[in-house]
Write a protein that holds these residues in place. Structure first.
Motif, mmCIF file in Angstrom:
data_model
loop_
_atom_site.group_PDB
_atom_site.id
_atom_site.type_symbol
_atom_site.label_atom_id
_atom_site.label_comp_id
_atom_site.label_asym_id
_atom_site.label_seq_id
_atom_site.Cartn_x
_atom_site.Cartn_y
_atom_site.Cartn_z
ATOM 1 N N MET A 84 0.826 -1.208 0.000
ATOM 2 C CA MET A 84 0.000 0.000 0.000
ATOM 3 C C MET A 84 0.861 1.259 0.000
ATOM 4 S SD MET A 84 -3.200 -0.737 2.531
ATOM 5 C CE MET A 84 -4.127 0.647 1.870
ATOM 6 N N PRO A 85 0.356 2.364 -0.580
ATOM 7 C CA PRO A 85 1.057 3.638 -0.453
ATOM 8 C C PRO A 85 0.790 4.230 0.933
ATOM 9 C CG PRO A 85 -0.973 3.952 -1.687
ATOM 10 C CD PRO A 85 -0.904 2.483 -1.350
ATOM 11 N N HIS A 86 1.780 4.894 1.503
ATOM 12 C CA HIS A 86 1.590 5.543 2.804
ATOM 13 C C HIS A 86 1.904 7.034 2.682
ATOM 14 C CE1 HIS A 86 1.005 1.681 4.626
ATOM 15 N NE2 HIS A 86 2.107 1.250 4.061
ATOM 16 N N PRO A 87 0.906 7.903 2.830
ATOM 17 C CA PRO A 87 1.166 9.353 2.808
ATOM 18 C C PRO A 87 1.748 9.766 4.160
ATOM 19 C CG PRO A 87 -1.198 8.912 3.008
ATOM 20 C CD PRO A 87 -0.513 7.583 2.948
ATOM 21 N N MET A 88 3.077 9.915 4.202
ATOM 22 C CA MET A 88 3.760 10.175 5.468
ATOM 23 C C MET A 88 3.809 11.682 5.720
ATOM 24 S SD MET A 88 4.182 7.122 6.461
ATOM 25 C CE MET A 88 5.090 7.475 7.970
ATOM 26 N N HIS A 126 3.734 10.540 10.839
ATOM 27 C CA HIS A 126 2.780 9.420 10.747
ATOM 28 C C HIS A 126 2.175 9.277 9.365
ATOM 29 C CE1 HIS A 126 -0.989 11.889 10.778
ATOM 30 N NE2 HIS A 126 -0.209 12.771 11.368
ATOM 31 N N CYS A 127 1.562 8.112 9.159
ATOM 32 C CA CYS A 127 0.813 7.877 7.934
ATOM 33 C C CYS A 127 -0.528 8.593 8.055
ATOM 34 C CB CYS A 127 0.588 6.386 7.735
ATOM 35 S SG CYS A 127 -0.410 6.045 6.262
ATOM 36 N N HIS A 128 -0.917 9.319 6.968
ATOM 37 C CA HIS A 128 -2.169 10.075 7.018
ATOM 38 C C HIS A 128 -3.367 9.268 6.547
ATOM 39 C CE1 HIS A 128 -4.256 13.858 7.718
ATOM 40 N NE2 HIS A 128 -3.129 14.272 8.248
ATOM 41 N N ASN A 129 -3.180 7.979 6.269
ATOM 42 C CA ASN A 129 -4.335 7.095 6.166
ATOM 43 C C ASN A 129 -4.884 6.952 7.581
ATOM 44 O OD1 ASN A 129 -5.772 4.520 6.477
ATOM 45 N ND2 ASN A 129 -5.216 4.149 4.347
ATOM 46 N N ALA A 130 -6.134 7.384 7.797
ATOM 47 C CA ALA A 130 -6.661 7.479 9.165
ATOM 48 C C ALA A 130 -6.666 6.118 9.860
ATOM 49 C CB ALA A 130 -8.072 8.063 9.139
ATOM 50 N N TYR A 131 -6.914 5.055 9.104
ATOM 51 C CA TYR A 131 -6.973 3.720 9.708
ATOM 52 C C TYR A 131 -5.574 3.217 10.052
ATOM 53 C CZ TYR A 131 -11.687 4.023 7.879
ATOM 54 O OH TYR A 131 -12.959 4.447 7.599
ATOM 55 N N HIS A 132 -4.600 3.515 9.179
ATOM 56 C CA HIS A 132 -3.223 3.100 9.478
ATOM 57 C C HIS A 132 -2.705 3.826 10.717
ATOM 58 C CE1 HIS A 132 -2.333 1.757 5.046
ATOM 59 N NE2 HIS A 132 -3.382 1.168 5.572
ATOM 60 N N MET A 133 -3.028 5.116 10.795
ATOM 61 C CA MET A 133 -2.583 5.896 11.950
ATOM 62 C C MET A 133 -3.192 5.335 13.250
ATOM 63 S SD MET A 133 -2.058 9.490 13.057
ATOM 64 C CE MET A 133 -2.357 9.977 14.729
ATOM 65 N N GLY A 147 -1.489 2.262 14.478
ATOM 66 C CA GLY A 147 -0.151 2.349 15.069
ATOM 67 C C GLY A 147 0.939 2.953 14.219
ATOM 68 N N MET A 148 0.621 3.379 12.969
ATOM 69 C CA MET A 148 1.679 3.805 12.054
ATOM 70 C C MET A 148 2.095 5.245 12.323
ATOM 71 S SD MET A 148 1.783 3.147 7.976
ATOM 72 C CE MET A 148 2.816 1.716 7.718
ATOM 73 N N ALA A 149 2.832 5.443 13.404
ATOM 74 C CA ALA A 149 3.284 6.782 13.793
ATOM 75 C C ALA A 149 4.529 6.652 14.651
ATOM 76 C CB ALA A 149 2.192 7.511 14.574
HETATM 77 CU CU LIG Z 1 -0.393 4.012 5.651
#
Ligand SMILES: [Cu+2]
Length: 509
Positions: free
Chosen positions: A435-439, A490-497, A500-502
């Motif tokens: 997946m792409p991650h908008p960091m 952090h990743c700006h995908n709200a679900y990824h954030m 834990g993606m931060a």
């Molecule tokens: Cu992400």
């Protein structure tokens, strides 16, 4: 009623906890997104949000002497989307998005937030090189604003451009708790006739009795059916997997494609469109039928003009484009990448009927902006070699439970990226997922080095605050340590954030 001085005093108690060294624990609350912060490694020399260095850095930034006051009242409300009522949470009234805040660079913004929600909240000012104690990250830069309580954000945005504000607690941003923040440049003569904010969002709150929290709960239960079906597109430069949730609606300025916002202008006039992706899980491909667009800013930073047919915009990214209008009726379309649904607005400069709501302009498959096409207007503020490189591995941890990690840690457990004031560091994002991650980095703009196949060895020297790291890609950014504090990265995908993606860019003395 709490003013910002009270808030800083509260933060200082929390920081005292954090400063204990070893594994520090700050107990803040029990709501989702407000879990205990557990820092891995020593935090003995940490520069917290209450540090005098924070005020010192803020005081050096430009000041016009003018003050702009706004009230934000997050509350339970409802909106009507093409005839369908949807219960949601909003910033005051029934306005979606929240009210547009517009002020000059260097003006002081005093924003009083009174929380009428049943949960704690905060407001984050996305993209602003803000003072750390006003950044709105719960348990990191402030104590969350309790139900019934009030907090005053007080800061001066130093740089003109297109920004936005949103809640930084749990899934609140994926409700209606977001709005545009436009910082104008008093020296800008404005080579355009109309200045239009285009805020794009994916929407499910209050539709079919669901909420973003219910959807997140399903994702973490391992149930990937119905609304939580993965979004795939093998042909997208950011594919193959572009999202985790099937959104029933996509909105521009709070309105669905059947009831689009409509702007009227004259043929030959120039528009400045401020495109903001406020979505939780959707990258948008944006095009204006019958027109090309000239990109002039990326994430509020001027870039050399580049003309394209379409742009792909990740969650949290912003682009400013200018367009010289032809005569007719033209849909401005934001198509969900890999999705069959879209958001749109209408630009009308002549007579004619409005095209059907699902019209996809040919421009969507035309010349696409790539990061490699971006070049800074001014040479980078610092071209110095970074003092060192920190590697951040972005991955989904094995198992069915939707755990998105940085270096195998799940925020609020994190291994910070340490930085000393005055230091320049390189962060290397390595995406080990499909997946792409908008960091997104808070409080700073970073410099693209040109490395990364998503960047194609171009884009060097361009400054941004959000960068999409494509699947299996490696992207390098350089960060100047010029804004002391503790800054979420952090990743700006709200679900990824949420999952834990931060991590934290953590200033140390
Ligand atoms: Cu992400």
């Amino acid at each position: 009623m709490a003013n910002s001085t009270d808030a800083r005093r509260r933060v200082s108690r929390r920081t005292a906890l954090l400063a204990g060294g070893g594994v520090a624990v700050a107990a803040i609350g029990t709501y989702a997104g407000l879990r205990e912060a557990k820092v891995i490694g020593s935090s003995a020399s940490l520069i917290g949000p209450d540090s005098p260095l924070v005020s010192e850095a803020a005081d050096q930034r430009p000041a016009t002497g003018r003050t702009h006051r706004v009230d934000l009242t997050p509350r339970v409300g409802s909106v009507t989307l093409a005839g369908t009522p949807a219960a949601t949470w909003l910033y005051g009234g029934n306005s979606l998005p929240g009210p547009e805040i517009r002020l000059d660079a260097g003006d002081r913004l005093v924003a009083t937030v009174r929380n009428y929600l049943p949960e704690p909240t905060t407001v984050h000012w996305h993209g602003i090189r803000i003072r750390n104690d006003m950044d709105g990250v719960p348990s990191l830069t402030q104590k969350p604003i309790a139900p019934g309580a009030e907090f005053t954000y007080d800061f001066r945005p130093p740089d003109p451009g297109t920004y936005w504000y949103h809640s930084h607690v749990g899934m609140q941003r994926d409700r209606g708790l977001y709005g545009p923040l436009i910082v104008t440049d008093p020296a800008d003569a404005g080579a355009y006739d109309h200045d239009i904010t285009v805020m794009i969002d994916d929407w499910l709150d209050g539709l079919g009795n669901t909420t973003p929290d219910a959807v997140y709960k399903r994702l973490t239960s391992g149930n990937r059916t119905g609304i939580t079906q993965s979004i795939f597109d093998q042909t997208s430069p950011w594919g193959p997997q572009l999202g985790d949730v099937r959104y029933p609606m996509h909105l521009i300025n709070g309105r669905p494609p059947e009831d689009p916002p409509t702007w009227t202008a004259k043929p030959g006039e120039r528009l400045r469109l401020r495109l903001i992706n406020a979505a939780a899980d959707t990258s948008y491909r944006v095009a204006l039928a019958g027109h090309s667009m000239t990109v002039v800013q990326a994430d509020a930073r001027p870039v050399k003009s580049v003309t394209v047919d379409t742009l792909l915009i990740g969650m949290g990214e912003r682009y400013d484009v200018t367009v010289t209008l032809k005569a007719g009726v033209f849909p401005l379309v934001a198509a969900g990448e890999g999705r069959d649904r879209l958001a749109r607005a209408i630009v009308r400069t002549g007579s004619g009927s409005t095209p059907p709501a699902d019209t996809r302009p040919d421009e969507l498959t035309g010349k696409l902006l790539r990061y490699a096409d971006l070049a800074p207007v001014e040479p980078p503020t610092s071209a110095a070699k970074p003092d060192r490189t920190d590697l951040l591995l972005l991955s989904e941890l094995p198992g069915p439970n939707f755990r998105w990690a940085i270096n195998d840690h799940l925020y609020p457990h994190y291994a910070p990226v340490p930085i000393h004031p005055g230091e320049r560091i390189r962060v290397r994002f390595q995406n080990g997922s499909a997946m792409p991650h908008p960091m997104h980095l808070h409080g700073h703009t970073f410099t693209l080095t040109g490395a990364g196949k998503g960047i194609d060895a171009g884009g060097a020297g361009v400054e941004k605050d959000t960068i999409v790291v494509g699947p299996t890609d490696t992207v390098d950014i350089d960060i100047d340590g010029d804004n002391p504090g503790q800054w979420l990265l952090h990743c700006h995908n709200a679900y990824h954030m949420m999952a834990g993606m931060a991590t934290v860019l953590s200033y140390r003395s």
